[in-house]
Design a protein around this motif. Sequence first.
Motif, mmCIF file in Angstrom:
data_model
loop_
_atom_site.group_PDB
_atom_site.id
_atom_site.type_symbol
_atom_site.label_atom_id
_atom_site.label_comp_id
_atom_site.label_asym_id
_atom_site.label_seq_id
_atom_site.Cartn_x
_atom_site.Cartn_y
_atom_site.Cartn_z
ATOM 1 N N MET A 1 69.415 8.169 91.299
ATOM 2 C CA MET A 1 70.364 8.378 90.210
ATOM 3 C C MET A 1 69.972 7.555 88.995
ATOM 4 S SD MET A 1 72.766 10.344 89.833
ATOM 5 C CE MET A 1 73.260 10.521 88.154
ATOM 6 N N LYS B 1 67.108 6.303 88.295
ATOM 7 C CA LYS B 1 65.852 6.818 87.762
ATOM 8 C C LYS B 1 66.114 7.936 86.756
ATOM 9 C CE LYS B 1 62.370 6.103 91.292
ATOM 10 N NZ LYS B 1 61.639 6.758 92.359
ATOM 11 N N ASN B 2 67.075 8.783 87.077
ATOM 12 C CA ASN B 2 67.322 9.939 86.227
ATOM 13 C C ASN B 2 67.987 9.554 84.922
ATOM 14 O OD1 ASN B 2 66.281 11.720 88.108
ATOM 15 N ND2 ASN B 2 68.185 11.633 89.262
ATOM 16 N N MET C 1 67.229 6.564 77.255
ATOM 17 C CA MET C 1 66.248 6.223 76.226
ATOM 18 C C MET C 1 66.341 7.147 75.028
ATOM 19 S SD MET C 1 62.619 4.975 77.544
ATOM 20 C CE MET C 1 62.149 5.283 75.868
ATOM 21 N N LEU C 2 66.432 8.451 75.338
ATOM 22 C CA LEU C 2 66.519 9.439 74.258
ATOM 23 C C LEU C 2 67.736 9.174 73.386
ATOM 24 C CD1 LEU C 2 65.523 12.809 75.914
ATOM 25 C CD2 LEU C 2 64.364 11.622 74.069
ATOM 26 N N ILE D 1 67.180 6.106 71.240
ATOM 27 C CA ILE D 1 66.264 6.373 70.134
ATOM 28 C C ILE D 1 66.980 7.170 69.053
ATOM 29 C CG2 ILE D 1 64.191 7.649 69.458
ATOM 30 C CD1 ILE D 1 63.207 7.137 72.374
ATOM 31 N N PHE D 2 67.663 8.216 69.508
ATOM 32 C CA PHE D 2 68.284 9.131 68.559
ATOM 33 C C PHE D 2 69.345 8.418 67.721
ATOM 34 C CE2 PHE D 2 70.955 12.696 67.251
ATOM 35 C CZ PHE D 2 69.974 13.491 66.706
ATOM 36 N N SER E 1 69.768 5.173 67.262
ATOM 37 C CA SER E 1 69.246 4.086 66.426
ATOM 38 C C SER E 1 68.584 4.655 65.179
ATOM 39 C CB SER E 1 68.272 3.217 67.204
ATOM 40 O OG SER E 1 67.175 3.988 67.607
ATOM 41 N N VAL E 2 67.910 5.782 65.380
ATOM 42 C CA VAL E 2 67.238 6.392 64.230
ATOM 43 C C VAL E 2 68.258 6.927 63.231
ATOM 44 C CG1 VAL E 2 65.873 8.383 63.550
ATOM 45 C CG2 VAL E 2 65.062 6.892 65.350
ATOM 46 N N GLY F 1 47.783 9.796 62.933
ATOM 47 C CA GLY F 1 47.089 11.025 63.310
ATOM 48 C C GLY F 1 45.590 10.839 63.145
#
Lengths: 356, 422
Positions: B1, B3-4, B10-11, B14-15, B17-18, B40
């Motif tokens: 659980m 782990k999932n 995290m996503l 990130i989202f 905070s951005v 790049g």
Amino acid sequence: MKDNGKQLMNDTRKISRGMVFRVIGGLCLAIFLLSFPHIFTSNYLRNLAILTCMWAIGGQAWNVLSGYGSRYSMGHAIFFGLGAYSSAVLFTKYGISPWIGMIIGMLVSSSISVIVGFPTFKLTPAYYGMATLGFTFTLQAVFLNWRWVGDSRGVFMPLLRKSSILDFQFANNKTQYYYIVLFLLVLSYLLVYKVSKSKLGFYIRAMKEDELAAQSLGVDVMKNLQIVGIISASLASVAGTFYAQYMLYVDPMSVYNSITSNNFILSATLGGIATIAGPLIGAIIFIPTGELIRGWIGGSGKAFDQMLWGFVIILIAIYRPSGILGWFKEHAKFFSGISKWMKEPIVRSNHDNSRM
Amino acid sequence: MKKNIIPIFMLVVIFTSVCFSSGIAADDTVKIGVVYPLSGNQALTGFEYRAGCELAEEIINNEHPEWAPLKFAETAGIPALNGKKIEIVYGDSQATPERGQNEAERLITQEGVVALIGAFNSSVSTTASQVAERYGIPFICDSASSPTLTSRGFQYFFRVFGNDAIFVENLFTAMREEADKDTSREYKTVMVLNENSLWGSDVADIAKLVAPKYGFEVIDQISYPSTTTQVNSEVQRVIAKDPDILFQASYVADAMLFMRTFKEQKYTPKMYVYADGKPLNFSYRETLGPDGWWTVFRTVYSKKDAPFVKPITEDYFAEHYPDLKFNENQGSVITSVQVLVDAINRAGTTDPEKLREALTQTDIKGEEIILPFAGVQFDETGQNILARAIVVQAQEDFKFVNLWPSEMKNGDYVPYPSWEER
């Protein structure tokens, strides 16, 4: 037996909590999507929303063939590029409306899909992926040297000063671009929804489970793959046409490359393959986050956004191969309490009441 | 659980905070947006441009009397705006037109920049300048040299750098002059050898158009992909046609491959011309060594005699950026920023329309800029008509001798020797 059938019919007539929530949720989503450009008046956010919708269409295109279907395409940039070039070349050379260009692009993409499909659909999924990847670069080389379509210079479309729906240009009015891409998005998702519920949808899912078994039960594998391929290619082509009209510039290096194909694959896999909403959810997370991260830290030139994305993709590949929607499906038990409550009927049909 | 939950969590982090990190900057600077491939596969070029941006900020914002008469070096900030400083805001195009468009959109609407500078790649310049044009914000193109860019009828597009048409003409002028001087040989025919991407195709087309004007005849053209690993058939074709002048537009790896194959076949034309600055490239010099001598090429940065060149390029730049060598990339950014600040200074405001008008009346002298141009003046398409290249020959031990323009000439042309003569 007959009674059971009736029971089943009655069950479907019940209005459960889930249905109410779905209707309310759908309405809220529709209102949100329709009023998005009026809530967020910043053109930058609108621009992100437009790009998200565009890649979501592409993600859905990939999802039809490679999510529901059984061939993992790594070269959907082919159809994206053909769509982009068809409308761009026709508009700049002959002044033909991009809307007609879009339809011609769909026809061109479909025919290429059929031609490429005959030899390549016979391959196993992994080899099909390689073949399509190779074909992307073949087309890139062809377009780089093809003078009539602007060779390596690409196609520059004229920047029109006033908005015109026929010419598919709205100067700085992002709202109109947004509604057009939203319209295309809704159309493409409705189409895929219809397909997934149709006989064809069941065939391709059966083929994905076990192609030999499906074939032995009388499913024409090649025919069904070709039909799905046509649908998939047409949708990718629509995204391509929109790209061309929005960027007003198409060149072989930017459309016929694996980054384009990867954007499709990532949106679909991140959201959840073989689901209707998956590509949209994936694109909503994938596109704006990537752009915002780049705007936020990308200026430092440290490529943090790309590293972060690489990391997230690895995490998804390890922990969540079925995507975000897959997570909900897999943890049905966890949500069973909620789903049971959701399924409880709140209104029963008259017929049902009389039986009680 | 658990782990999932990690990746999802995290996503979300990130989202969010951005989303909440959009910085609100103070209003006491003039913001200038730049779009370069900062990450790049072209990140190295982006890094060079970034160094140029930082140097430009230093020149404009701080007092450097020792760098006079470089424009705005002696003053701090923009004089007409009471010494207001400039701030460069970076946009990362990753060399893709779509990201360039999006970054231009962000810089204009979110960061409120007064003008854009960019974007190295012609394709990115195309989409980014469209955004600027639609918002009515000046776009100063500093290095993309595709002639198509100035033929679009844009009103807010200004190119400080030369375009390929100007550069190719410069090369042919110099070729004609040297051909006339060298009476030992006859120079009549030209063969064009170009890689088939945007730049090579443009150069080849212009060369074919320009050559007759200078009394040369183009006998053949070969396009090849720059990623090629062997060029025997191309070289055979060159040998069969045996042109007097070989005019080549290549990237580094393929240019070296051609030179080696020519050596294997013991073939030399009477004059070997590169359409850009191949012998300036470090790996070209290291790999080819003496085989790369005696070629003619063009550059837009060559150490000038101006008093500020040494203090900036050697003292200041070498100290702050030990990994880099000052080249035309930094030169073009600095000049672009100077042109923009000059326009703001004359307009006395950052209002885009007044800025545009001021830009059209730009008249900067050659001695006030670090690039070897005759100055900066824009024609009605926004092209700097005083831009020019220097035509140089790489002589023994890669000693670079300026051949053209005449006021920068510091040596004589040596006819291209055959392999036996070396």
